[in-house]
Scaffold this motif. Structure first.
Motif, PDB file in Angstrom:
ATOM      1  N   UNK A 273     -24.866  42.741 -58.982  1.00 45.05           N
ATOM      2  CA  UNK A 273     -23.993  42.945 -57.817  1.00 45.05           C
ATOM      3  C   UNK A 273     -24.153  41.825 -56.803  1.00 45.05           C
ATOM      4  N   UNK A 274     -25.387  41.403 -56.578  1.00 40.34           N
ATOM      5  CA  UNK A 274     -25.628  40.305 -55.642  1.00 40.34           C
ATOM      6  C   UNK A 274     -25.025  38.998 -56.151  1.00 40.34           C
ATOM      7  N   UNK A 275     -25.100  38.762 -57.461  1.00 39.53           N
ATOM      8  CA  UNK A 275     -24.521  37.557 -58.046  1.00 39.53           C
ATOM      9  C   UNK A 275     -23.011  37.523 -57.813  1.00 39.53           C
ATOM     10  N   UNK A 276     -22.354  38.650 -58.012  1.00 40.83           N
ATOM     11  CA  UNK A 276     -20.907  38.738 -57.783  1.00 40.83           C
ATOM     12  C   UNK A 276     -20.593  38.466 -56.313  1.00 40.83           C
ATOM     13  N   UNK A 277     -21.381  39.055 -55.421  1.00 45.78           N
ATOM     14  CA  UNK A 277     -21.178  38.845 -53.991  1.00 45.78           C
ATOM     15  C   UNK A 277     -21.326  37.378 -53.620  1.00 45.78           C
ATOM     16  N   UNK A 278     -22.363  36.726 -54.127  1.00 47.41           N
ATOM     17  CA  UNK A 278     -22.593  35.309 -53.830  1.00 47.41           C
ATOM     18  C   UNK A 278     -21.433  34.453 -54.335  1.00 47.41           C
ATOM     19  N   UNK A 279     -20.953  34.730 -55.540  1.00 49.81           N
ATOM     20  CA  UNK A 279     -19.819  33.965 -56.084  1.00 49.81           C
ATOM     21  C   UNK A 279     -18.584  34.108 -55.200  1.00 49.81           C
ATOM     22  N   UNK A 280     -18.331  35.318 -54.735  1.00 50.71           N
ATOM     23  CA  UNK A 280     -17.160  35.546 -53.867  1.00 50.71           C
ATOM     24  C   UNK A 280     -17.322  34.841 -52.532  1.00 50.71           C
ATOM     25  N   UNK A 281     -18.518  34.919 -51.956  1.00 50.66           N
ATOM     26  CA  UNK A 281     -18.762  34.260 -50.678  1.00 50.66           C
ATOM     27  C   UNK A 281     -18.654  32.737 -50.812  1.00 50.66           C
ATOM     28  N   UNK A 282     -19.206  32.199 -51.896  1.00 50.60           N
ATOM     29  CA  UNK A 282     -19.113  30.759 -52.114  1.00 50.60           C
ATOM     30  C   UNK A 282     -17.661  30.328 -52.240  1.00 50.60           C
ATOM     31  N   UNK A 283     -16.885  31.050 -53.028  1.00 50.60           N
ATOM     32  CA  UNK A 283     -15.477  30.710 -53.212  1.00 50.60           C
ATOM     33  C   UNK A 283     -14.724  30.769 -51.880  1.00 50.60           C
ATOM     34  N   UNK A 284     -15.008  31.777 -51.089  1.00 48.93           N
ATOM     35  CA  UNK A 284     -14.365  31.916 -49.784  1.00 48.93           C
ATOM     36  C   UNK A 284     -14.688  30.723 -48.888  1.00 48.93           C
ATOM     37  N   UNK A 285     -15.967  30.329 -48.846  1.00 53.32           N
ATOM     38  CA  UNK A 285     -16.376  29.226 -47.972  1.00 53.32           C
ATOM     39  C   UNK A 285     -15.900  27.872 -48.485  1.00 53.32           C
ATOM     40  N   UNK A 286     -15.881  27.679 -49.795  1.00 53.02           N
ATOM     41  CA  UNK A 286     -15.352  26.432 -50.350  1.00 53.02           C
ATOM     42  C   UNK A 286     -13.864  26.330 -50.026  1.00 53.02           C
ATOM     43  N   UNK A 287     -13.145  27.411 -50.201  1.00 56.55           N
ATOM     44  CA  UNK A 287     -11.719  27.414 -49.865  1.00 56.55           C
ATOM     45  C   UNK A 287     -11.475  27.105 -48.402  1.00 56.55           C
TER      46      UNK A 287
END
Length: 77
Positions: free
Chosen positions: A25-39
């Motif tokens: 669950x934490x891995x999924x959260x980190x991926x989403x947060x990274x994608x949001x910040x990169x965007x």
């Protein structure tokens, strides 16, 4: 696991089934947060080099993951 506090607590569980589920669950959260910040960074004109430096990866790695509609930032039409 949806609640962040619950996931954080579960990650330290002595039961591997609970702990590993929390890690996923934490891995999924980190991926989403990274994608949001990169965007967000790209929308504000940041270069791939600037983003990569702050993520601690190479420019090529971040570009490959997020450029050209590939990766977590791609549109799901």
């Amino acid at each position: 696991m949806a609640d962040t506090a619950q996931v954080a607590t579960a990650a330290s569980s002595r039961d591997p089934a609970i702990g590993l589920k929390a890690v996923r669950s934490l891995r999924v959260l980190v991926e989403r947060l990274e994608a949001l910040q990169v965007g967000s960074a790209r929308e504000q004109g940041w270069t791939w080099d600037q983003i990569a430096q702050l993520l601690g990866v190479t420019r090529q790695a971040v570009h490959k993951k997020y450029a050209s509609g590939r990766g977590p930032l791609r549109r799901k039409d």
